[in-house]
Design a protein around this motif. Structure first.
Motif, PDB file in Angstrom:
ATOM      1  N   ARG A 169       0.833  -1.213   0.000  1.00  0.00           N
ATOM      2  CA  ARG A 169       0.000   0.000   0.000  1.00  0.00           C
ATOM      3  C   ARG A 169       0.867   1.262   0.000  1.00  0.00           C
ATOM      4  NH1 ARG A 169      -2.915  -3.124   3.647  1.00  0.00           N
ATOM      5  NH2 ARG A 169      -4.867  -3.885   2.786  1.00  0.00           N
ATOM      6  N   ASN A 170       1.954   1.224   0.767  1.00  0.00           N
ATOM      7  CA  ASN A 170       2.870   2.373   0.806  1.00  0.00           C
ATOM      8  C   ASN A 170       3.509   2.613  -0.558  1.00  0.00           C
ATOM      9  OD1 ASN A 170       2.356   2.871   3.501  1.00  0.00           O
ATOM     10  ND2 ASN A 170       4.145   1.738   4.237  1.00  0.00           N
ATOM     11  N   SER A 173       0.852   4.044  -2.877  1.00  0.00           N
ATOM     12  CA  SER A 173       0.563   5.444  -2.514  1.00  0.00           C
ATOM     13  C   SER A 173       1.687   6.362  -2.962  1.00  0.00           C
ATOM     14  CB  SER A 173       0.368   5.573  -1.002  1.00  0.00           C
ATOM     15  OG  SER A 173      -0.789   4.892  -0.604  1.00  0.00           O
ATOM     16  N   SER A 174       2.909   5.914  -2.781  1.00  0.00           N
ATOM     17  CA  SER A 174       4.059   6.706  -3.194  1.00  0.00           C
ATOM     18  C   SER A 174       4.069   6.894  -4.713  1.00  0.00           C
ATOM     19  CB  SER A 174       5.348   6.022  -2.739  1.00  0.00           C
ATOM     20  OG  SER A 174       6.469   6.748  -3.181  1.00  0.00           O
ATOM     21  N   ASN A 183      -5.531   8.295  -8.134  1.00  0.00           N
ATOM     22  CA  ASN A 183      -5.774   6.920  -7.672  1.00  0.00           C
ATOM     23  C   ASN A 183      -4.894   5.956  -8.459  1.00  0.00           C
ATOM     24  OD1 ASN A 183      -7.096   6.314 -10.203  1.00  0.00           O
ATOM     25  ND2 ASN A 183      -8.940   7.289  -9.413  1.00  0.00           N
ATOM     26  N   ARG A 184      -5.018   4.687  -8.160  1.00  0.00           N
ATOM     27  CA  ARG A 184      -4.205   3.651  -8.797  1.00  0.00           C
ATOM     28  C   ARG A 184      -4.402   3.609 -10.315  1.00  0.00           C
ATOM     29  NH1 ARG A 184      -4.953  -1.954  -5.772  1.00  0.00           N
ATOM     30  NH2 ARG A 184      -4.950  -0.548  -4.019  1.00  0.00           N
TER      31      ARG A 184
END
Length: 197
Positions: A169-170, A173-174, A183-184
């Protein structure tokens, strides 16, 4: 004679290029393949002087095929002028990068120049690559984003990369932040447009 291997999954285009190059007195197409994973075996078998690769092919993309041919004179011939592709090609030792809509004369000139040890880069593609800047993604961020682009869940990405779900997740997000995405999905699209995935 300069011996050439052509790798392109589009039979009609590959055949047309082979025919046009065959009209040149100093060029000879010694092999043609339609899959990226056929390139290395064909190079070993036919020992071409120059390999002309498309990027998008089944089995293995042309950039990955190029990375497996250190020291081989190579040209990427592609309809995808994404800056990340050009940078990755140059890092793999590719010395020529030209668009598929180039003329047969331009391709022949590129082959001769690359065979002689020089470089031949399409000026517009080179300018785009310089203006786009470097890929801001780390290898881990790019790996996580690439798996997400294939539809993998955070859990699946974590398993594939041997990481915890929180770490994945990190990384995602980065990557989203570095690409200025919301968003993704938009991060994946932005990275693909630049040729970073």
């Amino acid at each position: 004679m300069i011996r050439i291997l052509l790798a392109d999954d589009e039979h009609l285009i590959r055949g047309a290029i082979a025919t046009l190059l065959g009209l040149e007195p100093d060029l000879e197409v010694v092999a043609q393949v339609s899959r990226g994973d056929e390139v290395a075996p064909a190079v070993r078998e036919h020992r071409p002087d120059v390999v002309v690769l498309d990027i998008e092919m089944p089995g293995m993309d042309g950039l990955t095929a190029a990375e497996g041919l250190p020291g081989q004179a190579m040209i990427i011939l592609s309809s995808f002028g994404r800056p990340g592709y050009l940078r990755r090609a140059l890092a793999a030792g590719v010395r020529g990068f030209i668009p598929k809509d180039a003329s047969a004369d331009e391709l022949a000139t590129a082959i001769r120049k690359v065979h002689a040890g020089g470089r031949y880069l399409d000026p517009e593609m080179a300018a785009s690559a310089m203006m786009a800047g470097d890929n801001p993604l780390t290898d881990r961020e790019r790996g996580a984003l690439a798996l997400a682009a294939e539809g993998a869940s955070v859990r699946q990405i974590a398993t594939a990369l041997h990481l915890t779900e929180g770490t994945v997740r990190n990384y995602l997000s980065s990557a989203i932040a570095k690409l200025g995405a919301t968003n993704r999905i938009t991060a994946i699209r932005a990275a693909q447009e630049k040729g970073w995935l």
